[in-house]
Scaffold this motif. Structure first.
Motif, PDB file in Angstrom:
ATOM      1  N   TYR A 198       4.131  -5.621  10.969  1.00 23.72           N
ATOM      2  CA  TYR A 198       3.837  -4.744   9.824  1.00 23.72           C
ATOM      3  C   TYR A 198       2.581  -5.217   9.104  1.00 23.72           C
ATOM      4  N   GLU A 223       6.195   3.785   6.250  1.00 23.44           N
ATOM      5  CA  GLU A 223       6.574   2.748   5.284  1.00 23.44           C
ATOM      6  C   GLU A 223       8.083   2.721   5.061  1.00 23.44           C
ATOM      7  N   ARG A 269       2.649  -4.431   1.204  1.00 24.10           N
ATOM      8  CA  ARG A 269       3.020  -3.051   0.866  1.00 24.10           C
ATOM      9  C   ARG A 269       2.325  -2.585  -0.408  1.00 24.10           C
TER      10      ARG A 269
END
Length: 284
Positions: A198, A223, A269
């Protein structure tokens, strides 16, 4: 794939951090004593978790002390060591050796090739000490390499292979806790492998490198899907952890499992979300 199994320092008491750091420093000294300066340079927080988990489970006799070092030259700090410190030092060197080889084979990083050669002597010793374990891990790392070269998009298959590597690291004894430790390591390893994928997805896409998440990346729910998969992995990991009869330093271990492991994921993120918002404003 190092650096994911860490503490969330902001949620820890000062005393808890001191205890955690004492085990970390104990690992550092063991690496230096067993493998020299270059072995010491492989030091990772991930193996500190392994030490504390196995220490809490088996409650071995410990040696405590204090010392100064290059990283902390002006004041003494605590050190804790036991039989699992030595075991974790061995596993730390083993995984570091494979990581250096992998970096060389993937990106032709000459520095990593040279570093692997410096660790090779220690690695060869481990082959005699942990013959069955090193063969299993070497086999698994070879399978990972083969599947990556073939461009395998099976996320579960790829993450499971690395999960089994971590399971081998977690299981240090053939006893009643073997199965629980194996499953804990399996799901923690799957989480680490997918977190690493990721984090690297954009770079790998740009450089044309393998990444098991490439097939999902263009999905508008990328996501959300990644978060869901990672949450399932850590749910299984924590379920096995809570089955273990651990009392000592339990809050530190829970800090790592329920919070610390998410630190790098959340950092990536949030950064991506911020960049997306910035790009959207430019396009308006």
């Amino acid at each position: 794939m190092f650096g994911y199994v860490i503490i969330n320092k902001g949620d820890m008491k000062f005393r808890e951090f001191d205890v955690y750091h004492a085990y970390y420093c104990g690992l550092c000294r063991s690496l230096k004593e067993k493998y020299g300066l270059f072995g010491q340079m492989t030091l990772s927080y991930d193996m500190t978790f392994v030490i504390m988990l196995l220490t809490g489970l088996y409650e071995p006799e410990e040696a405590e002390g204090s010392c100064k070092c290059v990283a902390h030259p002006f004041e003494k700090h605590g050190i804790r060591r036991n039989e699992f410190t030595e075991y974790a030092a061995d596993m730390n060197l083993l995984l570091s050796y494979y990581k250096c080889k992998d970096d060389w084979e993937d990106d032709k990083k000459y520095r990593q090739r040279f570093y692997a050669s410096l660790l090779e002597k220690g690695y060869r010793k481990l082959g005699g000490k942990y013959r069955k374990k090193t063969r299993k891990i070497e086999n698994l790392m070879g399978q990972i390499k083969k599947e990556e070269e073939a461009g395998c998009r099976d996320i579960d298959k790829m993450s499971r292979l690395f999960g089994e590597v971590m399971a081998e690291v977690m299981v240090c004894k053939e006893d009643i806790w073997k199965e629980n430790l194996y499953r804990l390591g399996l799901y923690l390893g799957k989480f680490i492998y997918l977190c690493d994928a990721y984090e690297d997805i954009e770079k790998d896409l740009k450089d044309g490198n393998y990444n098991p998440l490439l097939g999902m990346y263009e999905n508008p729910d990328f996501e959300e899907e990644c978060r869901e998969i990672l949450t399932m992995m850590m749910a299984e990991c924590s379920k096995e952890f809570e089955k273990l009869p651990i009392l000592e330093n339990i809050e530190i271990l829970r800090n790592i499992i329920y919070s610390g492991v998410w630190y790098r994921y959340e950092k990536v993120r949030v950064k991506r979300k911020s960049e997306e918002k910035g790009q959207a404003k430019k396009n308006e």
